[in-house]
Design a protein around this motif. Structure first.
Motif, PDB file in Angstrom:
ATOM      1  N   GLU A 121       7.350  13.414  14.356  1.00  7.76           N
ATOM      2  CA  GLU A 121       6.256  12.441  14.306  1.00  7.76           C
ATOM      3  C   GLU A 121       5.631  13.206  12.762  1.00  7.76           C
ATOM      4  OE1 GLU A 121       4.105   9.557  14.782  1.00  7.76           O
ATOM      5  OE2 GLU A 121       5.146  10.353  16.465  1.00  7.76           O
ATOM      6  N   LYS A 122       5.417  11.823  12.107  1.00  9.70           N
ATOM      7  CA  LYS A 122       5.007  12.101  10.599  1.00  9.70           C
ATOM      8  C   LYS A 122       3.902  10.968  10.452  1.00  9.70           C
ATOM      9  CE  LYS A 122       8.382   9.861   7.928  1.00  9.70           C
ATOM     10  NZ  LYS A 122       9.301   9.992   6.805  1.00  9.70           N
ATOM     11  N   ILE A 123       2.973  11.256   9.406  1.00  6.70           N
ATOM     12  CA  ILE A 123       2.233  10.235   8.753  1.00  6.70           C
ATOM     13  C   ILE A 123       2.089  10.647   7.290  1.00  6.70           C
ATOM     14  CG2 ILE A 123       0.190  11.654   9.494  1.00  6.70           C
ATOM     15  CD1 ILE A 123      -1.074   9.004  10.298  1.00  6.70           C
ATOM     16  N   ASP A 124       1.760   9.600   6.591  1.00  5.99           N
ATOM     17  CA  ASP A 124       1.374   9.893   5.135  1.00  5.99           C
ATOM     18  C   ASP A 124       0.240   8.636   4.655  1.00  5.99           C
ATOM     19  OD1 ASP A 124       3.042   7.745   4.739  1.00  5.99           O
ATOM     20  OD2 ASP A 124       4.457   9.169   3.949  1.00  5.99           O
ATOM     21  N   MET A 125      -0.079   8.897   3.677  1.00  8.34           N
ATOM     22  CA  MET A 125      -0.964   7.782   3.071  1.00  8.34           C
ATOM     23  C   MET A 125      -0.378   6.561   3.074  1.00  8.34           C
ATOM     24  SD  MET A 125      -4.120   8.758   3.493  1.00  8.34           S
ATOM     25  CE  MET A 125      -4.898   7.257   2.892  1.00  8.34           C
ATOM     26  N   ALA A 126       0.815   6.652   2.352  1.00  6.36           N
ATOM     27  CA  ALA A 126       1.714   5.134   2.129  1.00  6.36           C
ATOM     28  C   ALA A 126       1.869   4.586   3.456  1.00  6.36           C
ATOM     29  CB  ALA A 126       3.049   5.602   1.640  1.00  6.36           C
ATOM     30  N   PHE A 127       1.999   5.079   4.578  1.00  3.89           N
ATOM     31  CA  PHE A 127       1.879   4.488   5.937  1.00  3.89           C
ATOM     32  C   PHE A 127       0.820   3.862   6.536  1.00  3.89           C
ATOM     33  CE2 PHE A 127       2.671   4.720  10.648  1.00  3.89           C
ATOM     34  CZ  PHE A 127       3.384   3.624  10.777  1.00  3.89           C
ATOM     35  N   ILE A 128      -0.386   4.539   6.248  1.00  2.72           N
ATOM     36  CA  ILE A 128      -1.757   3.995   6.368  1.00  2.72           C
ATOM     37  C   ILE A 128      -2.095   2.794   5.668  1.00  2.72           C
ATOM     38  CG2 ILE A 128      -4.191   4.631   6.497  1.00  2.72           C
ATOM     39  CD1 ILE A 128      -2.559   6.030   8.647  1.00  2.72           C
ATOM     40  N   LYS A 129      -1.954   3.101   4.509  1.00  4.71           N
ATOM     41  CA  LYS A 129      -1.983   1.864   3.440  1.00  4.71           C
ATOM     42  C   LYS A 129      -1.062   0.874   3.752  1.00  4.71           C
ATOM     43  CE  LYS A 129      -1.913   0.669  -1.393  1.00  4.71           C
ATOM     44  NZ  LYS A 129      -1.455   1.028  -2.795  1.00  4.71           N
ATOM     45  N   PHE A 130       0.162   0.655   4.131  1.00  9.03           N
ATOM     46  CA  PHE A 130       0.887  -0.131   4.720  1.00  9.03           C
ATOM     47  C   PHE A 130       0.286  -1.060   5.798  1.00  9.03           C
ATOM     48  CE2 PHE A 130       4.045  -1.748   7.845  1.00  9.03           C
ATOM     49  CZ  PHE A 130       4.683  -2.609   6.797  1.00  9.03           C
ATOM     50  N   ILE A 131      -0.106  -0.262   6.765  1.00 11.70           N
ATOM     51  CA  ILE A 131      -0.762  -0.765   7.940  1.00 11.70           C
ATOM     52  C   ILE A 131      -1.976  -1.671   7.489  1.00 11.70           C
ATOM     53  CG2 ILE A 131      -1.990  -0.331  10.120  1.00 11.70           C
ATOM     54  CD1 ILE A 131      -0.076   2.051  10.173  1.00 11.70           C
ATOM     55  N   CYS A 132      -2.879  -1.175   6.760  1.00 14.16           N
ATOM     56  CA  CYS A 132      -4.101  -1.780   6.306  1.00 14.16           C
ATOM     57  C   CYS A 132      -3.750  -2.826   5.543  1.00 14.16           C
ATOM     58  CB  CYS A 132      -4.960  -0.695   5.572  1.00 14.16           C
ATOM     59  SG  CYS A 132      -5.638   0.593   6.831  1.00 14.16           S
ATOM     60  N   THR A 133      -3.046  -2.655   4.654  1.00 14.84           N
ATOM     61  CA  THR A 133      -2.906  -3.924   3.624  1.00 14.84           C
ATOM     62  C   THR A 133      -1.963  -4.989   4.033  1.00 14.84           C
ATOM     63  OG1 THR A 133      -1.102  -2.909   2.462  1.00 14.84           O
ATOM     64  CG2 THR A 133      -3.211  -2.517   1.571  1.00 14.84           C
ATOM     65  N   THR A 134      -1.149  -4.675   5.206  1.00 12.90           N
ATOM     66  CA  THR A 134      -0.291  -5.867   5.609  1.00 12.90           C
ATOM     67  C   THR A 134      -0.718  -6.525   7.000  1.00 12.90           C
ATOM     68  OG1 THR A 134       1.201  -4.220   6.847  1.00 12.90           O
ATOM     69  CG2 THR A 134       1.665  -4.801   4.331  1.00 12.90           C
ATOM     70  N   TYR A 135      -1.737  -5.884   7.613  1.00 11.49           N
ATOM     71  CA  TYR A 135      -2.345  -6.416   8.852  1.00 11.49           C
ATOM     72  C   TYR A 135      -2.523  -7.698   9.113  1.00 11.49           C
ATOM     73  CZ  TYR A 135      -4.785  -6.297  13.208  1.00 11.49           C
ATOM     74  OH  TYR A 135      -5.477  -6.787  14.554  1.00 11.49           O
ATOM     75  N   SER A 136      -3.432  -8.124   8.289  1.00 18.89           N
ATOM     76  CA  SER A 136      -3.900  -9.691   8.266  1.00 18.89           C
ATOM     77  C   SER A 136      -2.688 -10.844   8.053  1.00 18.89           C
ATOM     78  CB  SER A 136      -5.013  -9.677   7.299  1.00 18.89           C
ATOM     79  OG  SER A 136      -6.167  -9.219   7.864  1.00 18.89           O
ATOM     80  N   GLN A 137      -1.890 -10.492   6.912  1.00 22.32           N
ATOM     81  CA  GLN A 137      -0.853 -11.289   6.785  1.00 22.32           C
ATOM     82  C   GLN A 137      -0.001 -11.281   8.030  1.00 22.32           C
ATOM     83  OE1 GLN A 137       1.594  -9.597   3.433  1.00 22.32           O
ATOM     84  NE2 GLN A 137       2.784 -11.706   3.503  1.00 22.32           N
ATOM     85  N   ARG A 138       0.363 -10.135   8.326  1.00 21.50           N
ATOM     86  CA  ARG A 138       1.390 -10.326   9.595  1.00 21.50           C
ATOM     87  C   ARG A 138       0.833 -10.711  10.904  1.00 21.50           C
ATOM     88  NH1 ARG A 138       1.996  -4.726  11.160  1.00 21.50           N
ATOM     89  NH2 ARG A 138       0.762  -4.035   9.505  1.00 21.50           N
ATOM     90  N   LYS A 139      -0.270 -10.787  11.179  1.00 24.39           N
ATOM     91  CA  LYS A 139      -1.136 -11.190  12.168  1.00 24.39           C
ATOM     92  C   LYS A 139      -0.810 -12.875  12.158  1.00 24.39           C
ATOM     93  CE  LYS A 139      -5.803 -11.668  14.353  1.00 24.39           C
ATOM     94  NZ  LYS A 139      -7.153 -10.803  14.390  1.00 24.39           N
ATOM     95  N   LYS A 140      -1.230 -13.352  10.956  1.00 22.85           N
ATOM     96  CA  LYS A 140      -1.187 -14.685  10.920  1.00 22.85           C
ATOM     97  C   LYS A 140       0.322 -15.050  10.847  1.00 22.85           C
ATOM     98  CE  LYS A 140      -2.542 -18.100   7.197  1.00 22.85           C
ATOM     99  NZ  LYS A 140      -2.899 -18.715   5.759  1.00 22.85           N
ATOM    100  N   ARG A 141       1.214 -14.734  10.054  1.00 29.11           N
ATOM    101  CA  ARG A 141       2.622 -15.068  10.064  1.00 29.11           C
ATOM    102  C   ARG A 141       3.253 -15.035  11.509  1.00 29.11           C
ATOM    103  NH1 ARG A 141       5.277 -11.277   6.449  1.00 29.11           N
ATOM    104  NH2 ARG A 141       5.403 -10.185   8.174  1.00 29.11           N
ATOM    105  N   THR A 142       2.832 -13.996  12.216  1.00 26.07           N
ATOM    106  CA  THR A 142       3.575 -13.837  13.798  1.00 26.07           C
ATOM    107  C   THR A 142       2.831 -15.055  14.494  1.00 26.07           C
ATOM    108  OG1 THR A 142       3.543 -11.405  13.256  1.00 26.07           O
ATOM    109  CG2 THR A 142       3.734 -12.337  15.707  1.00 26.07           C
ATOM    110  N   ARG A 143       1.660 -15.340  14.416  1.00 26.22           N
ATOM    111  CA  ARG A 143       0.973 -16.112  15.348  1.00 26.22           C
ATOM    112  C   ARG A 143       1.619 -17.694  14.882  1.00 26.22           C
ATOM    113  NH1 ARG A 143      -3.844 -16.231  18.789  1.00 26.22           N
ATOM    114  NH2 ARG A 143      -4.307 -13.942  19.067  1.00 26.22           N
TER     115      ARG A 143
END
Length: 173
Positions: A121-143
């Motif tokens: 298990e690992k985590i870094d700021m790039a991963f957190i940023k990826f989650i935050c910055t792509t969430y809305s776009q992925r939600k809309k596209r997937t729907r």
């Protein structure tokens, strides 16, 4: 309701895909295959696209029933072509972030069954940023994508714990 070839996808890391897929596997007695274990080699080395694709094709071709858990858009069409059911977990961004951090704290230095051996298990700021910055776009596209698939596939969109529990309870009966 026929559930034999099932994709479990989610809006983000932390949506609960792996946990849900394991519970679904227990209820239906169908093996679950985690895409992360097919994509990652030990030490967080990415598999080649051909190896990743081939590993999925082996499951799709050689098993009459399967649950495949994970997003991986670059092979989505290959899986959806053979799937009869798509289950999409859409938890709020705050829940996803909380779960990612909790999972990291709980599993520091450990392997998980939904990851390749040697991918602690690992985590870094790039991963957190990826989650935050792509969430809305992925939600809309997937729907949008799921709406287009509703005429040919069973599509279930589960957005909270009650819907998830009710779904699992319904298919168990």
């Amino acid at each position: 309701m026929i559930l034999k070839k099932i994709m479990v996808i989610g809006v983000s890391a932390g949506a609960g895909k792996s946990t849900f897929a394991r519970k679904l596997s227990e209820v239906l007695q169908i093996d679950v295959y985690h895409l992360d274990t097919m994509f990652w080699e030990p030490g967080w080395i990415e598999a080649s696209f051909e190896d990743f694709k081939s590993r999925q094709q082996k499951v799709i071709i050689n098993h009459p029933q399967w649950i495949m858990e994970g997003n991986y858009r670059n092979t989505f069409d290959m899986r959806v072509e053979k799937a009869d059911t798509i289950i999409y977990l859409e938890k709020p961004l705050t829940v996803c972030l909380y779960r990612v951090i909790k999972r990291w704290l709980t599993n520091i230095g450990k392997d998980r069954p939904d990851r390749a051996i040697g991918c602690n298990e690992k985590i870094d700021m790039a991963f957190i940023k990826f989650i935050c910055t792509t969430y809305s776009q992925r939600k809309k596209r997937t729907r949008q994508q799921l709406h287009q698939l509703e005429s040919t596939k069973q599509v279930f969109i589960l957005t909270n714990d009650k819907e998830i529990e009710d779904f699992l309870r319904t298919i168990a009966n």
